[in-house]
Scaffold this active site. Sequence first.
Site: not given
Length: 787
Positions: A537, A741, A744-746
């Site tokens: 992020s 991403s 799940n990640y950003i």
Amino acid sequence: MGKRKIVLSESDSETDLFRKDTRDYDLDTPLSKSGDLDIPLSKTVTLSHKKLKTVKNEDEVDEETSLSGFTSNTSVSSSPVKRIKKESKSKSKTKTGTEPKFNTKAKTSLKKEVTESKLIKEETPGEQNAEGEVEEDEEEEEEEEYKWWEDNENDGSVQWTTFRHNGVLFPPVYVPLPSHIKLYYDGNPVDLPPAAEEVAGFYAGVIGTDHEQNPIFRKNFFTDFKKVLQENGGTLNGVSIENFSKCDFSRIVDYLQQQKEIKKQLSAQEKKQLRIEKEEFEEPYKFCEVNGRREQVGNFRVEPPDLFRGRGAHPKTGKLKRRIYPEDIVLNLDKDAPIPPVPEGHHWGEIKHDNTVQWLAMWRENISNSFKYVRLAANSSFKGQSDLKKFEKARELKKHINTIRRDYKKNMKNKLMVERQKAVAIYLIDVFALRAGGEKSDDEADTVGCCSLRYEHVTLKPPQTVIFDFLGKDSIRFYQEVEVEKQVFKNLAIFKRLPKKPGDQLFDRLDPSILNKFLQNYMPGLTAKVFRTYNASKTMQDQLDLIPNKGSVAEKLLKYNAANRTVAILCNHQRTISKTHKQTIEKASDRIRELEWQAWRLKKAMVQIDADAVNKSKNKKFLTKVIKTFTKTEQKKIHKLIIDRENDRVQKRYIRENDAKKFENEEELGESVLKEWLQKVEEKKIEYNKEVESDEIEITTKINTVEKIEKQLEKLKLRIETSSIQLKDREENSQVSLGTSKINYIDPRLSVVFCKKYDIPIEKIFTKTLREKFKWAIESVDENWRF
DNA sequence: CGGTTCACTTAGCATATAATAG
DNA sequence: CTATTATATGCTAAGTGAACCG
């Protein structure tokens, strides 16, 4: 030395993309807090300390070889335990007061779902709800919905008070093949009992995929196949099946293929009808009632039996994944909930009332003896709440990251081996976004993460280059050749020192739980995986900050995707290059080349009309710089391409039109028509040939003035540009998977803010399902929000 | 503790569906 | 309008990490 730049090498063209990344890591920013404690002493450290007394030599790091060239700093460092009050995460806008009622739309929602896409446009967007607020969402909601993110009360351990649903949907029973479709063994038809036939069918389903080529898969399949066969009394016609290579599945394969074809051939209406029936059948299982509110269930369908498709070199790949029956299923409901109906003649395995968990149902699976769960969908409050929590935790890490980085840098020189290993491990997790790397057993694929890295996964290339090469989650290769700090290099050398050899653990004093316990000292809830979220992020925020707010939406989107790609590369999110990729790329570049040829030809025509036209043109740059001369060979190549394509098209058209006429009982076109068409193409070919010979373009009425040509050139220029950008983008994305991403990640709020600030419709970035999943983000941030 | 169990997130691939070129 | 290609979704495998247990 403030920022350290890590430049990844570019030596191996195959995985090139994953090593071009350049990142900045701020390791040296002064700490905001001073006076950090200099005592580590969590239990783990205390223990090591005890150990130190008895087996001192083993635990102490040999200073001689390791510390040369570095400022010595002997103090053992650690972090202060920072206590963060668990405050309610979001300022609540006034809550609606009353408990929201259970949405009673369930009955009608089917039709809505089915026709939604069409209807939606006809409905008034933005209806008024009871409070008079305007619902801005494109999907209208007659009833006010529960906005959990504006709700303060959520303590954690209790997940629900009422919890009701209709259980799970079982896969259809096996329908045996028609009696003339059989497995053949050594040239003879085999009559299989249905249970065995089903398994043979599973194998047939895998033929043509990579699994078929995998000897482990074949062996495991065959073992289980024989077992099932035996358990069901063997073949029905006395054929004894001993040898895999004598099995011929081709008839089953053909049959399955044929069935697929039939399905595909159904008319659009029939397909629609089937879809509606399916929806209707599934309807009862799609929703769950949580605390009186209706929520979508994710995987309400029980996994059907099949051959286990393990990824990578999984020892159990190809084994039979058995059929699950109601008796295998444990349901979780509230105490007063009605028990869902069970298929005729069956009963549920168990009924539970555990309100500390989120699952609706579970069963034990037979491949690795673990559990499978039925849970709510990604757009549910359960998932949303944990998602928000996850990102808030990652944001919390911002406050501690400098301390952590300073500490691990310092601890690279710690006397205690464990401490050094911790320091290096956290460094790797932080900088290269490695996963924690838990222990794995022999009956799983051999993949590793940070703590489970072995000797052979890390190659040291003096003075300070490290090559990581290992298989990570899903057996995705992690390959990076990177320069690291001297001390990291030295430590890795120490961790690899004799008597260690290939096969040995690099971090022999660590495992994820030791690491995580250590991390908790910095921040409650901090674990290894938080670093991935944080760095992903953070990287996204930094990348987005670099994008200028100008240009078209398409241009800005391209930049957003580039930022997304940076993150995906950081996390090593790969995808296999599609089999057709090379071909696709070739085709696209040929196409561009053809467009350029067209432009070149137009340019020639232009000059023929007016010798000085190029100089006068406003497209002068394009005409002189971009358009290269085409040799005669090149021209001929392109001519052939075009002519072949034309011929092809004509043939196809002829067949198609005759098919249609046959269907309509009309008179078919005769051969002569086809000949006539082909003749036209032939004329074109002759025309082209003449052109090559004479080196002159024939000026037609279509292109008889410079103005007309300029207009066409303008169009071509645009097409060439967009095609080239597209091609480049596709090439760059061919082995990078952006989705993981993004999902799940950003932090989704980053994307929401980006859209607001840059005036981009959110639909361009989040698909419908993602908009539902991230509703909490879309509705809760203003444009000043930062990660 | 140290291993196991349980519950949850993260992951890529296969397939269905939509978009677009021809 | 059709065929091809790109994108979205579904599926389930494969991780992480905390709780549990002897």
